[in-house]
Write a protein that holds these residues in place. Sequence first.
Motif, PDB file in Angstrom:
ATOM      1  N   GLN A  56       0.847  -1.190   0.000  1.00 35.20           N
ATOM      2  CA  GLN A  56       0.000   0.000   0.000  1.00 35.20           C
ATOM      3  C   GLN A  56       0.891   1.251   0.000  1.00 35.20           C
ATOM      4  OE1 GLN A  56      -3.371  -0.398  -0.363  1.00 35.20           O
ATOM      5  NE2 GLN A  56      -2.657  -2.508  -0.583  1.00 35.20           N
ATOM      6  N   PRO A  57       0.323   2.391  -0.455  1.00 38.82           N
ATOM      7  CA  PRO A  57       1.141   3.605  -0.602  1.00 38.82           C
ATOM      8  C   PRO A  57       1.881   4.041   0.658  1.00 38.82           C
ATOM      9  CG  PRO A  57      -0.941   3.877  -1.723  1.00 38.82           C
ATOM     10  CD  PRO A  57      -1.033   2.565  -0.981  1.00 38.82           C
ATOM     11  N   ASN A  58       1.361   3.690   1.827  1.00 35.23           N
ATOM     12  CA  ASN A  58       2.023   4.148   3.057  1.00 35.23           C
ATOM     13  C   ASN A  58       3.108   3.180   3.531  1.00 35.23           C
ATOM     14  OD1 ASN A  58       0.252   2.129   3.726  1.00 35.23           O
ATOM     15  ND2 ASN A  58      -0.442   3.063   5.637  1.00 35.23           N
ATOM     16  N   GLU A  59       3.377   2.129   2.764  1.00 34.22           N
ATOM     17  CA  GLU A  59       4.353   1.141   3.209  1.00 34.22           C
ATOM     18  C   GLU A  59       5.740   1.453   2.643  1.00 34.22           C
ATOM     19  OE1 GLU A  59       2.683  -3.037   3.866  1.00 34.22           O
ATOM     20  OE2 GLU A  59       1.487  -2.289   2.208  1.00 34.22           O
ATOM     21  N   PRO A  60       6.799   1.001   3.358  1.00 33.42           N
ATOM     22  CA  PRO A  60       8.169   1.265   2.894  1.00 33.42           C
ATOM     23  C   PRO A  60       8.402   0.682   1.497  1.00 33.42           C
ATOM     24  CG  PRO A  60       8.171   0.345   5.112  1.00 33.42           C
ATOM     25  CD  PRO A  60       6.767   0.251   4.613  1.00 33.42           C
ATOM     26  N   PHE A  61       9.137   1.410   0.707  1.00 34.20           N
ATOM     27  CA  PHE A  61       9.531   0.964  -0.644  1.00 34.20           C
ATOM     28  C   PHE A  61       8.329   0.723  -1.558  1.00 34.20           C
ATOM     29  CE2 PHE A  61      12.767  -0.774   2.352  1.00 34.20           C
ATOM     30  CZ  PHE A  61      13.772   0.127   2.066  1.00 34.20           C
ATOM     31  N   TYR A  62       7.226   1.407  -1.265  1.00 34.42           N
ATOM     32  CA  TYR A  62       6.017   1.212  -2.079  1.00 34.42           C
ATOM     33  C   TYR A  62       6.298   1.429  -3.563  1.00 34.42           C
ATOM     34  CZ  TYR A  62       1.616   2.291  -4.382  1.00 34.42           C
ATOM     35  OH  TYR A  62       0.576   2.329  -5.269  1.00 34.42           O
ATOM     36  N   ALA A  63       7.035   2.503  -3.873  1.00 36.15           N
ATOM     37  CA  ALA A  63       7.304   2.813  -5.285  1.00 36.15           C
ATOM     38  C   ALA A  63       8.057   1.667  -5.955  1.00 36.15           C
ATOM     39  CB  ALA A  63       8.094   4.119  -5.396  1.00 36.15           C
ATOM     40  N   ILE A  64       8.973   1.056  -5.210  1.00 28.69           N
ATOM     41  CA  ILE A  64       9.752  -0.054  -5.770  1.00 28.69           C
ATOM     42  C   ILE A  64       8.855  -1.274  -5.978  1.00 28.69           C
ATOM     43  CG2 ILE A  64      11.772  -1.528  -5.442  1.00 28.69           C
ATOM     44  CD1 ILE A  64      12.403   1.469  -5.644  1.00 28.69           C
ATOM     45  N   TRP A  65       8.090  -1.604  -4.948  1.00 26.77           N
ATOM     46  CA  TRP A  65       7.168  -2.752  -5.074  1.00 26.77           C
ATOM     47  C   TRP A  65       6.216  -2.536  -6.239  1.00 26.77           C
ATOM     48  CZ3 TRP A  65       7.321  -7.343  -2.618  1.00 26.77           C
ATOM     49  CH2 TRP A  65       8.070  -7.451  -1.426  1.00 26.77           C
ATOM     50  N   ASN A  66       5.760  -1.286  -6.384  1.00 28.63           N
ATOM     51  CA  ASN A  66       4.816  -0.968  -7.453  1.00 28.63           C
ATOM     52  C   ASN A  66       5.451  -1.199  -8.828  1.00 28.63           C
ATOM     53  OD1 ASN A  66       2.167  -0.198  -7.892  1.00 28.63           O
ATOM     54  ND2 ASN A  66       2.751   1.917  -8.309  1.00 28.63           N
ATOM     55  N   LEU A  67       6.708  -0.783  -8.971  1.00 30.05           N
ATOM     56  CA  LEU A  67       7.424  -1.031 -10.220  1.00 30.05           C
ATOM     57  C   LEU A  67       7.558  -2.531 -10.480  1.00 30.05           C
ATOM     58  CD1 LEU A  67      10.356   1.554  -9.966  1.00 30.05           C
ATOM     59  CD2 LEU A  67       8.600   1.496 -11.752  1.00 30.05           C
TER      60      LEU A  67
END
Length: 193
Positions: free
Chosen positions: A21-32
């Motif tokens: 989820q957006p508030n979790e660490p490394f969200y942008a990386i997981w999203n990629l």
Amino acid sequence: MQVDATPSLLRLPDGPIAKKQPNEPFYAIWNLLESVADPEIPVVNLREMGILRVVRQTATGLEVVITPTYSGCPAMSQMEDDVVNALSQAGVAARVLTQIAPAWSTDWMTAEGREKLRAYGIAPPHPSGCGTAAANVIQFASKKVAADATMTVLCPQCGSENTTETSHFGSTACKALYRCLSCLEPFDYFKPY
Ligand SMILES: [Zn+2]
């Protein structure tokens, strides 16, 4: 960012890894990383397969940890390249580490991953239920039950439980070849372990 200076001591969670989820660490990386598909089953991404385990920041940089479905899996280096490429295209440098303990289990596949497998025509590991109204409800049996050779494998095409194994090794060593005796379609069964 959180720094883990002793990554070799990090215990990987065993079980499915939920979508971040957006508030979790490394969200942008997981999203990629959501865009990185299993090289052998392109409808399922590495997280849904339970292959993608951890994203973390260490003293020497960003690390992505993956666990192969079985040691010696020929798709492993392909997965490492795909992860690195997906991140580098977004300007993110990361190392990919392969960690083999604890060993990957089909239990680590997410529910969405299992449903995508079925929709793709591959019977997911150990469907339960009797092929009735619950044909779309796919669950893993326990490993104890998984050893039971009488376990019914439901046809991913028509949901029939009238299926038979025609070869213990299908298109890859991970899969067995089955045939549905109702709709006569052959299909792969992703073997549980
Ligand atoms: Zn069928």
